[in-house]
Enzyme design. Sequence first.
Site, PDB file in Angstrom:
ATOM      1  N   THR A 187     -20.105  78.157  40.361  1.00 26.05           N
ATOM      2  CA  THR A 187     -20.679  79.184  39.508  1.00 26.05           C
ATOM      3  C   THR A 187     -22.169  79.350  39.791  1.00 26.05           C
ATOM      4  O   THR A 187     -22.738  78.642  40.604  1.00 26.05           O
ATOM      5  CB  THR A 187     -20.407  78.827  38.022  1.00 26.05           C
ATOM      6  N   GLU A 189     -15.126  80.799  39.568  1.00 22.63           N
ATOM      7  CA  GLU A 189     -14.555  79.495  39.231  1.00 22.63           C
ATOM      8  C   GLU A 189     -14.784  78.499  40.360  1.00 22.63           C
ATOM      9  O   GLU A 189     -15.877  78.040  40.514  1.00 22.63           O
ATOM     10  CB  GLU A 189     -13.068  79.621  38.866  1.00 22.63           C
ATOM     11  N   SER A 220     -16.780  77.339  29.897  1.00 23.85           N
ATOM     12  CA  SER A 220     -17.867  76.439  29.486  1.00 23.85           C
ATOM     13  C   SER A 220     -19.237  77.085  29.665  1.00 23.85           C
ATOM     14  O   SER A 220     -20.260  76.439  29.452  1.00 23.85           O
ATOM     15  CB  SER A 220     -17.839  75.168  30.335  1.00 23.85           C
TER      16      SER A 220
HETATM   17  N1  GLU Z   1     -14.772  78.643  35.233  1.00 20.58           N
HETATM   18  C1  GLU Z   1     -15.751  77.796  34.629  1.00 20.58           C
HETATM   19  C2  GLU Z   1     -16.123  78.324  33.260  1.00 20.58           C
HETATM   20  O1  GLU Z   1     -16.001  79.477  32.965  1.00 20.58           O
HETATM   21  C3  GLU Z   1     -16.983  77.695  35.438  1.00 20.58           C
HETATM   22  C4  GLU Z   1     -16.742  76.973  36.719  1.00 20.58           C
HETATM   23  C5  GLU Z   1     -17.917  76.266  37.204  1.00 20.58           C
HETATM   24  O2  GLU Z   1     -19.028  76.360  36.679  1.00 20.58           O
HETATM   25  O3  GLU Z   1     -17.728  75.587  38.196  1.00 20.58           O
HETATM   26  O4  GLU Z   1     -16.561  77.565  32.457  1.00 20.58           O
END
Ligand code: GLU
Length: 572
Positions: free
Chosen positions: A381, A401, A443
């Site tokens: 991210t 992701e 998150s």
């Molecule tokens: N898909 C994760 C989220 O929305 C984030 C992935 C990441 O930060 O590696 O929390």
Amino acid sequence: MGLDKIFQNQKSGKREAHQQTASGSYGMAASASAEATKAGEQVLRDGGNAADALIAMQFALTSTEGINTGIGASGFLTYYDSEQSETKVMNGHSKAPAAVTSDLFLDEDRNVIPFDERSTSPQAIGVPGIMKLMETAHKRYGTMPLDRLIDPAIKLAEKGYRVNALWERTIEQFRYRMGEEARKVFMPNGNPLKEGDTVKQPDLANALKIIRDKGFESVYEGEIADAIVAAVQDLGGQMTKKDLLDYQVIVEEPLWSGYREFNFAFPVPPDGGGFAVAQLLKLLEPFNIDQYDPRAWEKYFLLAEAMRLTQSDLAAYIGDPDFVSIPLEGLLHPDYLEERQSLINFKYRSERMEFGDPWKYQDGKPNRLIRQESAEQGMETTHFTAVDCWGNVAACTSSIERMFGTGIMVPGYGFLLNNDLTDFSPKPGGANEPDGSKRPVSSKSPTIGFHDGKPFFTLGSPGGFTIIASVLQVLLNVVDHKMDLKEAIAEPRIYISADLSVQWEDGIAEAAKEKLNSIGYKVDTGYKVKTSDSRIGDVQAILINPSTGYMYGAADSPRPGMAGGPEELPKK
Ligand code: GLU
């Protein structure tokens, strides 16, 4: 008083050759990519506002950090509009196609499909919200024409971009995730790109030009939408044209939560990161973290126990509010927090940290109380942020992701599709089970902090579940330990999993690690995150002195990030 001390301790100026810090009065941009920060900085210089700068950065990141974000991504954006004195959270998180059911990630024998397999499958692709999110931000707050905000990204994609160390190590480590189309970009003729190579992305430039000329709609109902649906369906995925057409961004009130004399605005569910940072701050407040040395074992112990408590609540209660009722009020109720705080004490480490019963502290009816195995999240991210000279603040965390998302690139358009649906718990049952048109729990924690109603701090990070730990620790380093912003970001971080294993960075004292081991944490068997080439999270942040308007920006290491802002009052 606390606020004065925070600003007394800030150091001004560009302090390193690579410009990961900056300060000034006329606006600030920070991202994990120097080229993206420069795009944002130039927009601010030309009189654009924080929303304009943020949008320009998202587009530039599409070209320079397409391994982490891009047209196929999702995101949350927290925005403070200084004219209206109003803060909004914009939810552009991925949404499951309508045809998805709760057994999305089960095989014929109803066993969970292993992560590497399910996260590179077309079934993991969520309807990408990021371009609708940028459209919404542009319509509500933007002042500059779209072409001005996209052109720097087109130039980067078309004329070429110098591959950096982040690309090199990511391609090396995650090349197994890439599909055929992605390999053409990142491993031309089978040779992985190396630092210093120039990469040109003509297909991506093509997609960006379509968005520039035909608008964001092209991604949801035009030519790019057709290409996305064809790419997904060719591989057996279930996303339809209607899923894209129906996608809508949600604009809503943030989750407000206080810590000491400050008030913080966080994203709301289905985002779980905002709730988690808010609850952690509340749980930790009475323990007065500021009485400890920043690297004292007592502090790590408190963080560890609080993180375990919050993680269990998060896994049990947070989901998409369109599908489950969430006891958010109860989870942050003073009596509930007191009950939870009583589980933390220095005499022993609590063996089990089960979720509590927040429904006792608010009206409403629980849906179900199934203990949920949480989803698996990555360390990827990207977080970027901008503040303008009028006091508007924009913070966005955006993501496909995992590194390279599903690894599926849309042929002819040069962008990767996310694997956001693996943020659902893979097993049916519980608040975060997969369902049609549902958003998985995220998150992401793009945060804005306020003092007396005025913004003074904004920060965020990538890193899946570790986002919560990174945002929390940098926030405490500034607010409680009164560290200079870059030092607060550079300070070693830890992350504790529910199984008690600890991820830790260089710099945490041996004595503190031994103490944590002796009380049952698994520091030795957890893993050390090397600060030389990767770390827990990657925080970008800006501090704004509310009484003078002077700003301090900082980007994390070791991604090639940068902070920067105009040297004089913008022309407009
Ligand atoms: N898909 C994760 C989220 O929305 C984030 C992935 C990441 O930060 O590696 O929390």
